[in-house]
Every structure is written in structure tokens, then in C-alpha cells.
Design a protein around this motif. Structure first.
Motif, short mmCIF file in Angstrom:
data_model
loop_
_atom_site.label_atom_id
_atom_site.label_comp_id
_atom_site.label_asym_id
_atom_site.label_seq_id
_atom_site.Cartn_x
_atom_site.Cartn_y
_atom_site.Cartn_z
N ALA A 394 0.83 -1.20 0.00
CA ALA A 394 0.00 0.00 0.00
C ALA A 394 0.87 1.26 0.00
O ALA A 394 1.98 1.28 0.53
CB ALA A 394 -0.90 0.00 1.23
N LYS A 395 0.32 2.31 -0.57
CA LYS A 395 1.07 3.55 -0.71
C LYS A 395 1.11 4.33 0.60
O LYS A 395 0.13 4.34 1.35
CB LYS A 395 0.39 4.41 -1.78
CG LYS A 395 1.26 5.47 -2.39
CD LYS A 395 0.56 5.97 -3.66
CE LYS A 395 1.40 6.98 -4.40
NZ LYS A 395 0.85 7.21 -5.75
N LYS A 396 2.24 4.98 0.83
CA LYS A 396 2.39 5.79 2.05
C LYS A 396 1.29 6.83 2.14
O LYS A 396 0.89 7.41 1.13
CB LYS A 396 3.73 6.51 2.03
CG LYS A 396 4.88 5.64 2.44
CD LYS A 396 6.19 6.41 2.35
CE LYS A 396 7.35 5.52 2.73
NZ LYS A 396 8.64 6.03 2.22
N LEU A 423 0.62 1.05 -4.03
CA LEU A 423 1.98 1.59 -4.07
C LEU A 423 2.51 1.47 -5.50
O LEU A 423 2.58 0.37 -6.06
CB LEU A 423 2.86 0.78 -3.11
CG LEU A 423 4.35 1.08 -3.09
CD1 LEU A 423 4.62 2.56 -2.91
CD2 LEU A 423 5.02 0.28 -1.99
N ASN A 424 2.86 2.60 -6.11
CA ASN A 424 3.38 2.54 -7.48
C ASN A 424 4.76 3.17 -7.63
O ASN A 424 5.27 3.29 -8.73
CB ASN A 424 2.39 3.15 -8.47
CG ASN A 424 2.20 4.64 -8.26
OD1 ASN A 424 2.48 5.16 -7.18
ND2 ASN A 424 1.71 5.33 -9.27
N ASP A 425 5.33 3.57 -6.51
CA ASP A 425 6.72 4.06 -6.55
C ASP A 425 7.64 2.84 -6.46
O ASP A 425 7.70 2.18 -5.41
CB ASP A 425 6.95 5.00 -5.36
CG ASP A 425 8.38 5.52 -5.33
OD1 ASP A 425 9.28 4.88 -5.91
OD2 ASP A 425 8.60 6.56 -4.69
N PRO A 426 8.32 2.51 -7.56
CA PRO A 426 9.08 1.25 -7.58
C PRO A 426 10.20 1.23 -6.55
O PRO A 426 10.58 0.16 -6.07
CB PRO A 426 9.64 1.18 -9.01
CG PRO A 426 9.49 2.55 -9.59
CD PRO A 426 8.40 3.24 -8.83
N ARG A 427 10.72 2.40 -6.20
CA ARG A 427 11.81 2.43 -5.22
C ARG A 427 11.29 2.02 -3.84
O ARG A 427 11.87 1.17 -3.16
CB ARG A 427 12.41 3.84 -5.15
CG ARG A 427 12.99 4.33 -6.46
CD ARG A 427 13.17 5.83 -6.44
NE ARG A 427 11.93 6.53 -6.12
CZ ARG A 427 11.83 7.84 -5.92
NH1 ARG A 427 12.91 8.60 -6.00
NH2 ARG A 427 10.68 8.39 -5.64
N ASP A 428 10.16 2.61 -3.50
CA ASP A 428 9.56 2.29 -2.21
C ASP A 428 9.13 0.82 -2.17
O ASP A 428 9.34 0.11 -1.19
CB ASP A 428 8.35 3.21 -1.97
CG ASP A 428 7.84 3.12 -0.55
OD1 ASP A 428 8.50 2.45 0.28
OD2 ASP A 428 6.78 3.71 -0.26
N GLN A 429 8.54 0.37 -3.28
CA GLN A 429 8.07 -1.02 -3.31
C GLN A 429 9.23 -2.00 -3.11
O GLN A 429 9.10 -2.98 -2.39
CB GLN A 429 7.34 -1.30 -4.61
CG GLN A 429 6.75 -2.71 -4.67
CD GLN A 429 5.62 -2.91 -3.67
OE1 GLN A 429 4.47 -2.60 -3.94
NE2 GLN A 429 5.94 -3.41 -2.48
N MET A 462 3.30 2.29 -13.29
CA MET A 462 1.87 2.04 -13.08
C MET A 462 1.22 3.36 -12.68
O MET A 462 1.72 4.05 -11.79
CB MET A 462 1.67 1.00 -11.97
CG MET A 462 0.19 0.66 -11.74
SD MET A 462 -0.04 -0.73 -10.61
CE MET A 462 0.10 0.09 -9.02
N PRO A 463 0.13 3.73 -13.32
CA PRO A 463 -0.53 4.98 -12.94
C PRO A 463 -1.02 4.90 -11.49
O PRO A 463 -1.10 3.81 -10.94
CB PRO A 463 -1.71 5.06 -13.92
CG PRO A 463 -1.97 3.66 -14.33
CD PRO A 463 -0.63 2.98 -14.33
N PRO A 464 -1.39 6.01 -10.89
CA PRO A 464 -2.03 5.95 -9.57
C PRO A 464 -3.21 5.00 -9.68
O PRO A 464 -3.96 5.08 -10.65
CB PRO A 464 -2.50 7.38 -9.33
CG PRO A 464 -1.77 8.24 -10.29
CD PRO A 464 -1.35 7.38 -11.43
#
Length: 498
Positions: A394-396, A423-429, A462-464
Motif C-alpha cells: 500500500a502507498k504511504k 503503491l506505485n513508486d518502484p523504489r519504495d516497493q 503504473m498509474p495511480p
RNA sequence: GACUCGGUAGCUCAGCUGGUAGAGCAUUAGACUUUUAAUCUAAGGGCCAUGGGUUCGAUCCCCGUCCGAGUCACCA
């Protein structure tokens, strides 16, 4: 194979019937009516329209009285009484003694009302459509003065009912309503999504890397490739790949498999619906969720007021929304946001929440929640904003550090849906999955496996996206008033006999 | 996985302080041309889940095993 006295007798009868020139297992039969068509639409005024009906069904009761007989037959719509006289069917009548409860017959004749007022079919022609060898359990139905049905000698043995659901469906006829509703719930859900233009898709059940949830998988082996494959525990990662691929709304209704314990709420294979919609967030998804549940309740039940396990529950939208940590405050009287591991352990102990040895932080939060908060959530409640540790996909949260944009829907203390802003930020994922890998290395068998290809997809971009999963079995339980998952599955998992 | 309860005729169940089984329905034979939990008369049907043990003797007491239900644990 050992046969009972009654089975041997029926096999003899079958021979006798065939010797008499009857076909015990013919190929087809032309029906014109269902039992219910007749019972609902027949009246003394329009009886002419029912002067030549053809119906078929299973014999559930037979009362022979010399040169006349009554029986009740059961078809997919219900039960209806059949009247037979020797005068009308002289050639067949003597065979009646070889018919048994459980046999399937076809009858042509006219509809009439008996002395006691029961709408019945007066037989002009009769045909055996299937001879039954194994006797069915024989409950008796009585109608008392108030018109209430009393069942005598009901077929109640749970084990046999689950193992021989085909018998259960015949003998405990009303249970079919649960399954019909189940089917309607799923088709209404499908209709709702289809009308929005979202695409129903199919993704792999056999996966080389499983993911999308915290659970232990079933493992199988592919011979030609000589590799292990896992039965999916969730659809999530493949559906998100499809959003990457350019679809803006995809959903899948499918079986998932988790290699865990079984009880009233858990079957090793279960049905879930997952949907992903591009350019949306979890706030939007909450509204969609309450709307789809509301719509299904209205379409299938005709109401949003349900009674479940003795409790009145309203599925009227909007549902309550409560932040997870507000609920902690409410039910344990303490703000535990940002609490240290030590503090959490102390709270768990004070409230007698049992924890496995060396439980990680996320596990403790989860346990405290399910023990102290969850049972209180009777009317539909969206619990929102979860700690980041227990939600690796899940996104922050856009405003609050340490949380993610996630909600779970609880009804009657049980989780019905789970969703997040994806969650679509690949770095965070990548970071979060690496964290999972660490948990895994520490011995958490349920921690997620790192899926490089999934990360690759996120790096393509990936889009939001908002994603939602609904446990179909639990939703069906709720809407049909069943308290065991076994009663909403035709064939619940049981240990093999012997 | 732990605990509790259960497994006796085709079905639902009873079975006393241990003396190798009982009812209703279903089945069989007979009577009955508007019955409906049809009725009336007569009859047959049991490896008492399974393997041991105690006992002169076990459906019953003890131990193990299998299957189920419930509760808990594990688990969304």
C-alpha cells in the motif's frame, strides 16, 4: 461393494421393470411446466390452461391406496403432488409398487384441486425417467394448524451432508436458496463492474512466485518444466501488471488457495474478487465498495437490513469510517500510534492478548487489533490508515508518516474487504519487499516473496491506482445468514474418509 | 495442534448400576380409487466407527486409532 437389503431389492425391481418392457433410464423427456409454475398460476377459473401439462421430478413421498395413489415429486422449482388412478394408467399402475422414493418420473395430465385443496396433477401418462438404487434419507414434513412446517427425522448429520451434498440438496431442499443467492451475488457484482466498463480478466493460478498476500501457499510441481509452482494466494500482483499494461479497470473473481488452518471462517480454497482501477485512490474505492455492497443487497435481498447471527445489521450507505488508531484509542483507551515494541507488548499483556514468541511489531499491532477492536465492529465499518509495517503493497499516507492509505471493511467483526491506494513508486516497493525478505529470513513464513518481474512492471510505470479485494464467501455468509463457510460452499474441504 | 462432545438399522434417535439391542419413519407381504407425517394388520433388517485391554461376560469401563462438530490456538 456391499449392498444393503434395500438396494438389492431396488436392483431386483429394476430388473422386473425392464422385463416388463420399461426403460429405466430413457434419454429425454419433454417438460412443459415446473412445479412452481403450476402452484403459482393455477386457479379454479383458469384450469383449462392447465388441462395438459407435462412435469418431471424426483419422488419424495408416495402414498399407495389400492387402486389410487398420491406422490410428491420435487423439481428445480419445488414440490408438487401427483395423483394416479388405476383406471387412467392401467398398463403402468401395477408397476407403481416398484417405484421408490428417489426415483425420477415424468407425468402428463391435468391440474386439479384435491378435496383438501392441494393443487395436484392428475396423471394421464407416466414414465420412469431414472431408477434410484440407493435410498435417500426420508424426512417427513408436517403442516400444523398454523400452517408451519414441521420436519420430522430431518437429515442433519453434518458430515454426510457435506460429503454427499447432492443428497443434502435434495433432502434439505431449502438450502439451495443459499447457493442460488450466492450465484446472484456474484452475477450482480459482475454486472456492476461490467456496467462501469471494467474488464473481467483471468490471471495465472499456477505461479512460479506467489505474492499479494501474507500466507503460506500450496506447492505443486510442473513435470515438463521440472519446477515448483505455487497455487495463487492472491491475484494482486498480476492484476497490477495489467494496469501497467494499460487497462484502466480490471477485475477477477477467482479461487485463491492458502495452506493454513480450516474452521468456520476459513476453507483452504476460497473465492475472492479483486479489482484495480487506475487514477483512483482509496477514498474513491471506499465509496465504490459501499455502493457495490449496497446494490447487491438490494438486488439480491431486496433490502439493506439484515439479521445475522441474532444481530441486526444495516448495509445502508455510507458506512462508518474510523481511523485505525482512533479505534485503538476508543477500545483500549490509549494512543498507541508510534508506541515502542516494549509499550505494545505491555498493552498486549495488560489486555491478555496472547502473542507468539518473538512476534514482530506488525504482528503485535495486528493481534491487538483483532482481539480488542475487531469484535466491536458489527455494523459496516471502514477501518482506515494502517501502519506501514503490515501493508507492504500500500502507498504511504499522503499526510501522515508511518501510515499507509489502506482500508479494511469489517462487518459483524469479520473482515469483508481490504483495499488500498496502490503503491506505485518502484523504489519504495523494492524497499518494502526487501524488508519482507528480511522478515522471511527471520522465520516469518508468511512474509512476502520478492518478485523481480513485478518490480520490473512498476519500473515501466503504473498509474495511480486503487485496488480492492472482497472475500466472496464471507459476503455470501453475511447476506444469507450462514455462520459457517462450509454452508456457503457446495463442497467444503473435509478430510478424506478412512 | 489442544480440549470438549459425538459416531448404535437406509434416516432420526433411545439404550439403566456392565448380562451380546429398541422406537418412529423407510423396507417387505396384505387391505384400501381424493391421500398428505395417509391409515390398519403382519414381517424382515444390526461386526453397536475401528484396534487392543479389564472382566466369566463390554454398545456401556480403560487405552490407542479414524472421522465429524464445537471451542481455543494457528491463520485474514
Amino acid at each position: 461393494m456391499e449392498r444393503t437389503e434395500q438396494e438389492l431389492r431396488r436392483l431386483e425391481e429394476l430388473d422386473l421393470l425392464e422385463q416388463a418392457g420399461l426403460t429405466a433410464y430413457p434419454y429425454s423427456f419433454e417438460k412443459t411446466h415446473n412445479a412452481l409454475d403450476i402452484l403459482k398460476n393455477y386457479s379454479d377459473e383458469n384450469s383449462a390452461e392447465f388441462s395438459n401439462v407435462s412435469i418431471a421430478g424426483r419422488i419424495m413421498a408416495i402414498r399407495r391406496m389400492g387402486k389410487a395413489a398420491f406422490c410428491h415429486i420435487l423439481d428445480a422449482s419445488g414440490k408438487i403432488q401427483i395423483y394416479m388412478r388405476k383406471d387412467d394408467i392401467p398398463d403402468f399402475y401395477d408397476n407403481l409398487k416398484y417405484l421408490d422414493i428417489g426415483d425420477i418420473i415424468g407425468v402428463k395430465g391435468f391440474v386439479f384441486r384435491t378435496k383438501t385443496g392441494e393443487i395436484s396433477v392428475h396423471t394421464k401418462e407416466i414414465q420412469l425417467l431414472c431408477k434410484s438404487i440407493t435410498p435417500l434419507p426420508v424426512p417427513k414434513e408436517e403442516t400444523d394448524e398454523q400452517g408451519n412446517k414441521i420436519i420430522h427425522d430431518a437429515f442433519t448429520d453434518k458430515e454426510t451432508r457435506y460429503r454427499q451434498r447432492y443428497v443434502d440438496l435434495i433432502v434439505n431442499y431449502p438450502i439451495r436458496d443459499v447457493f442460488i443467492k450466492r450465484s446472484k451475488i456474484i452475477s450482480q457484482m459482475r454486472k456492476y463492474f461490467d456496467e462501469k466498463g471494467w474488464l473481467e480478466v483471468e490471471t495465472p493460478i499456477l505461479q512460479p512466485i506467489y505474492g499479494g498476500a501474507s500466507a503460506r501457499p500450496f506447492v505443486t510441481h510442473h513435470n515438463a518444466l521440472d519446477i515448483p509452482l505455487y497455487l495463487r494466494i492472491a491475484d494482486e500482483l498480476y492484476l497490477k501488471r495489467l494496469i501497467v499494461g494499460g487497462f484502466e479497470g480490471v477485475y477477477e473473481i477467482s479461487k485463491n488457495f492458502r495452506n493454513e488452518g480450516m474452521d468456520k471462517m476459513h476453507n483452504p480454497e476460497f473465492t475472492s474478487m479483486e479489482i484495480y482501477v487506475a487514477y483512483k485512490d482509496y477514498n474513491w474505492m471506499m465509496e465504490m465498495t459501499e455502493d457495490v455492497i449496497n446494490t447487491i443487497a438490494n438486488e439480491v435481498l431486496g433490502t439493506t437490513d439484515i439479521n445475522y447471527d441474532g444481530k441486526n445489521i444495516s448495509l445502508q450507505k455510507p458506512f462508518k469510517r474510523e481511523k485505525m488508531f482512533d479505534l485503538f484509542k476508543k477500545y483500549i483507551g490509549k494512543d498507541i500510534f508510534g508506541a515502542s515494541l516494549q509499550e505494545l507488548l505491555q498493552i498486549a499483556e495488560e489486555n491478555k492478548v496472547e502473542l507468539p514468541a518473538n512476534a514482530p511489531y506488525s504482528k503485535i499491532i495486528d493481534e491487538i487489533f483483532s482481539e480488542l477492536v475487531q469484535p466491536n465492529l458489527i455494523n459496516p465499518t471502514f477501518v482506515i490508515d494502517y501502519p506501514i509495517e503490515i501493508s507492504p503493497l500500500a502507498k504511504k499516507h499522503r499526510n501522515q508518516e508511518g501510515l499507509v492509505e489502506r482500508f479494511e471493511l469489517f462487518i459483524n467483526g469479520s473482515e469483508v474487504a481490504n483495499a488500498f491506494t496502490e503503491l506505485n513508486d518502484p523504489r519504495d516497493q523494492r524497499n518494502r519487499l526487501e524488508q519482507q525478505a528480511i522478515e522471511r529470513a527471520k522465520g516469518d513464513e508468511e512474509a512476502m516473496v520478492l518478485d523481480e518481474d513485478f518490480l520490473h512492471a512498476l519500473e515501466i510505470g503504473m498509474p495511480p491506482t486503487a485496488g480492492l479485494g472482497i472475500g466472496i464467501d464471507r459476503l455470501v455468509m453475511l447476506l444469507t445468514g450462514q455462520t459457517s463457510i462450509r454452508d456457503v460452499l457446495f463442497f467444503p474441504q473435509l478430510k478424506p474418509e478412512k
